[in-house]
Design a protein around this motif. Structure first.
Motif, PDB file in Angstrom:
ATOM      1  N   UNK A  57       0.812  -1.212   0.000  1.00  0.00           N
ATOM      2  CA  UNK A  57       0.000   0.000   0.000  1.00  0.00           C
ATOM      3  C   UNK A  57       0.843   1.259   0.000  1.00  0.00           C
ATOM      4  N   UNK A  58       1.964   1.227   0.706  1.00  0.00           N
ATOM      5  CA  UNK A  58       2.853   2.391   0.729  1.00  0.00           C
ATOM      6  C   UNK A  58       3.449   2.647  -0.648  1.00  0.00           C
ATOM      7  N   UNK A  64       1.213   6.810  -6.838  1.00  0.00           N
ATOM      8  CA  UNK A  64       0.113   7.688  -7.228  1.00  0.00           C
ATOM      9  C   UNK A  64       0.459   9.143  -6.906  1.00  0.00           C
ATOM     10  N   UNK A  65       1.097   9.370  -5.748  1.00  0.00           N
ATOM     11  CA  UNK A  65       1.478  10.735  -5.368  1.00  0.00           C
ATOM     12  C   UNK A  65       2.485  11.326  -6.340  1.00  0.00           C
ATOM     13  N   UNK A  66       3.293  10.487  -6.974  1.00  0.00           N
ATOM     14  CA  UNK A  66       4.287  10.965  -7.938  1.00  0.00           C
ATOM     15  C   UNK A  66       3.702  11.104  -9.343  1.00  0.00           C
ATOM     16  N   UNK A  67       2.410  10.837  -9.470  1.00  0.00           N
ATOM     17  CA  UNK A  67       1.765  11.014 -10.760  1.00  0.00           C
ATOM     18  C   UNK A  67       1.717   9.785 -11.635  1.00  0.00           C
ATOM     19  N   UNK A  72      -0.686   1.382 -13.467  1.00  0.00           N
ATOM     20  CA  UNK A  72       0.733   1.062 -13.315  1.00  0.00           C
ATOM     21  C   UNK A  72       1.118   1.026 -11.840  1.00  0.00           C
ATOM     22  N   UNK A  73       0.609   1.971 -11.061  1.00  0.00           N
ATOM     23  CA  UNK A  73       0.898   2.006  -9.628  1.00  0.00           C
ATOM     24  C   UNK A  73       0.435   0.725  -8.941  1.00  0.00           C
ATOM     25  N   UNK A 136      -7.789  -5.329  -9.797  1.00  0.00           N
ATOM     26  CA  UNK A 136      -8.593  -4.999  -8.616  1.00  0.00           C
ATOM     27  C   UNK A 136      -7.950  -3.856  -7.837  1.00  0.00           C
ATOM     28  N   UNK A 137      -6.643  -3.905  -7.684  1.00  0.00           N
ATOM     29  CA  UNK A 137      -5.929  -2.828  -6.993  1.00  0.00           C
ATOM     30  C   UNK A 137      -6.032  -1.511  -7.751  1.00  0.00           C
ATOM     31  N   UNK A 138      -5.967  -1.577  -9.079  1.00  0.00           N
ATOM     32  CA  UNK A 138      -6.089  -0.358  -9.880  1.00  0.00           C
ATOM     33  C   UNK A 138      -7.450   0.282  -9.664  1.00  0.00           C
ATOM     34  N   UNK A 139      -8.488  -0.535  -9.600  1.00  0.00           N
ATOM     35  CA  UNK A 139      -9.826   0.002  -9.356  1.00  0.00           C
ATOM     36  C   UNK A 139      -9.907   0.616  -7.964  1.00  0.00           C
ATOM     37  N   UNK A 140      -9.369  -0.082  -6.969  1.00  0.00           N
ATOM     38  CA  UNK A 140      -9.408   0.453  -5.602  1.00  0.00           C
ATOM     39  C   UNK A 140      -8.609   1.748  -5.497  1.00  0.00           C
ATOM     40  N   UNK A 141      -7.508   1.831  -6.241  1.00  0.00           N
ATOM     41  CA  UNK A 141      -6.709   3.054  -6.207  1.00  0.00           C
ATOM     42  C   UNK A 141      -7.476   4.244  -6.759  1.00  0.00           C
TER      43      UNK A 141
END
Length: 257
Positions: A57-58, A64-67, A72-73, A136-141
């Motif tokens: 998660x970190x 995501x914070x870096x754009x 991809x994140x 799934x992670x991309x959607x949650x992000x």
């Protein structure tokens, strides 16, 4: 000054659990663990999962914070969890898929699972698992709380492993499942309760109950299948169960989101 016995035992449990399930440094293990110690250490497996999920998660949050785009994140975060665990459970998933898919009988299935080479069933299982978890992670992000979801999914997917070991005897006389003494109701119950507490703490009551319901169905079906196909559990089938649960729980969180 020596630690109190309960605290020293907890530290030993954590050291053995992290040493087995991850590549994280745990310090020098004073003595080779017995099967009983390895069995007792299963009670803290959800804590291992929670930390693995937190690391993933970190990485996702930082990317995501870096754009970096969410898709991809998400796969960067997934790669981080694989690096932390040394693909320990992914290896079990691939070996189990090869055995169940390629063996005509119980003995042949177990023989294939012991082969270090990965066949077509194993490759396809890994691709399918990585794709499901990554998307799934991309959607949650994009739409929900990916950090909480990762922590809960990793903790709960490992919380069921002691119960699976308790429910089914080892299918072989060698291998990881045979090395560990089968956890008792105390270890299995503690691990499950710990996993549920972690999920409740990061997600709340209603999502935790949904995850619990899904995990019960998935684990029950998997144990039935493994009992029928192999006659018992192995280290590979436990790794496969963790992977299937992790993917199922992340998909459940996507539906809830």
């Amino acid at each position: 000054m020596p630690l109190p016995r309960s605290l020293a035992e907890t530290r030993r449990n954590l050291q053995l659990a992290f040493g087995l399930l991850t590549r994280l440094p745990v310090g020098r293990i004073a003595a080779a663990p017995s099967g009983a110690e390895l069995g007792r250490a299963t009670r803290v497996y959800p804590l291992v999962g929670a930390l693995v999920g937190l690391i993933g998660g970190a990485v996702l949050w930082l990317a995501v914070a870096l754009g970096v785009p969410d898709s991809i994140a998400a796969f960067l975060a997934l790669g981080a969890t694989v690096l932390v665990t040394g693909a320990f459970h992914e290896d079990g998933l691939a070996d189990t898929a090869d055995g169940l898919g390629g063996g005509a009988n119980r003995a042949r299935k177990l023989e294939i699972m012991q082969d270090s080479r990965i066949g077509s069933y194993g490759v396809l299982a890994l691709i399918f698992s990585l794709a499901l978890r990554g998307f799934a992670l991309a959607y949650l992000a994009a739409f929900a709380a990916p950090l909480a979801g990762l922590v809960a999914a990793h903790a709960l997917s490992r919380a069921w492993l002691p119960g699976a070991m308790m429910a089914l005897a080892p299918a072989r006389t060698d291998g990881l499942a045979a090395r560990l003494d089968r956890p008792g109701p105390g270890e299995a119950g503690f691990a499950l309760a710990l996993g549920l507490v972690i999920a409740f703490a990061v997600l709340g009551l209603v999502p935790m109950l949904w995850l619990l319901a899904v995990a019960v169905v998935v684990t029950t079906f998997w144990l039935w299948l493994i009992k029928r196909q192999l006659g018992g559990t192995t280290g590979d089938t436990l790794g496969a169960l963790q992977q299937i649960l992790e993917a199922s729980l992340l998909i459940t969180l996507v539906v809830l989101a």
